[in-house]
Design a protein around this motif. Sequence first.
Motif, PDB file in Angstrom:
ATOM      1  N   SER A  20       0.871  -1.176   0.000  1.00 49.78           N
ATOM      2  CA  SER A  20       0.000   0.000   0.000  1.00 49.78           C
ATOM      3  C   SER A  20       0.910   1.229   0.000  1.00 49.78           C
ATOM      4  N   TYR A  21       1.244   1.706  -1.207  1.00 48.81           N
ATOM      5  CA  TYR A  21       2.272   2.744  -1.332  1.00 48.81           C
ATOM      6  C   TYR A  21       1.978   3.678  -2.499  1.00 48.81           C
ATOM      7  N   PRO A  22       2.432   4.923  -2.384  1.00 49.25           N
ATOM      8  CA  PRO A  22       2.394   5.810  -3.554  1.00 49.25           C
ATOM      9  C   PRO A  22       3.422   5.339  -4.578  1.00 49.25           C
ATOM     10  N   VAL A  23       3.164   5.663  -5.838  1.00 46.30           N
ATOM     11  CA  VAL A  23       4.083   5.349  -6.932  1.00 46.30           C
ATOM     12  C   VAL A  23       4.628   6.664  -7.460  1.00 46.30           C
ATOM     13  N   LEU A  24       5.949   6.736  -7.617  1.00 50.12           N
ATOM     14  CA  LEU A  24       6.591   7.981  -8.023  1.00 50.12           C
ATOM     15  C   LEU A  24       7.329   7.812  -9.345  1.00 50.12           C
TER      16      LEU A  24
END
Length: 312
Positions: A143-147
């Motif tokens: 569960s993470y942002p993607v950059l």
Amino acid sequence: MISGRAFKKKCKKFIRNYPFIGLLLWLLLLGAIAFVTYLIVYNVSVARHQDVYDSLWTTTQQVGKDIRNREEEGQEAAAQRESLAIAQTQSVGDYMSVEEFLNIGDNRQNYGNYFSNMLDFAVLKSYNADTIAYLLIPDTPVSYPVLCSDDNDYYLNHNIDGSEGYPGCLYIENYNSQDMSDAINVIYGHNMSNDTMFGTLNEYDDAAYREAHPYVLLYFAEEVRVYEVVIASAYSNEHLLSDCFTMLESGGFRFDGMNNAEAPSLVARVQEYGAWGAYVDEAAVTADDQLLVMSTCASGDIRYIVAARRIV
């Protein structure tokens, strides 16, 4: 039994007679102390950054709830709410709508809450302006942002606050479009020993785990996409977009764009690699599909990948 005083005397005599060995022992002791100190600092740093990631989902979800619960919404919030409601009932291209997906089997009960709240990307971008999406595999640690950065290696060893070190970030290379609409879209992340980031991807080796976690969700500002897992396998360190590169006589390479990227080509390469225990649902993948590929290191030059085809 030798006394403490006698033992010290023997140690001093030994060091006097063998000074180089004594020096080596002291160096080994100092090295051990330095290594333990490094581990403590490393684990504290990793835990601190993981706490930030853990708070992001709750923070952005809560902001979404607050926006919709206000009696007097601003025009922007109201428009975003209306856009989300419409998007969930409409299919896009060959993909089903969110409502169609939720009407399949127990999906509404199991996944309905993941679509009830929009994520506030203004909050996500306040942590880091390079944020382009948010990746979530329900009921797993993923569960993470993607950059995405101009420097393809930057988020390999930089955290969401820009500090250098682990765990880094989940990221795509700039060969892929930031709207992640290419035939093959690759997200990279570290295989962390504490099961954070992509540390649990290899759980997909197990058929029961695949059955329990068949879907991957990718959030954007005004839509949520759903992908169904079709590949779980060890793989070589060959670039997953290798069909899009031309090797030059100089030994370098040229990126030719995504025109040559097709989902079935990745399926064929994984099958040719022939990893033991690999899961490949060849029949489910067509030339019209979009694949979301999550890639992490396994051991040595071997990587582990989980690929999912877009269905919503």
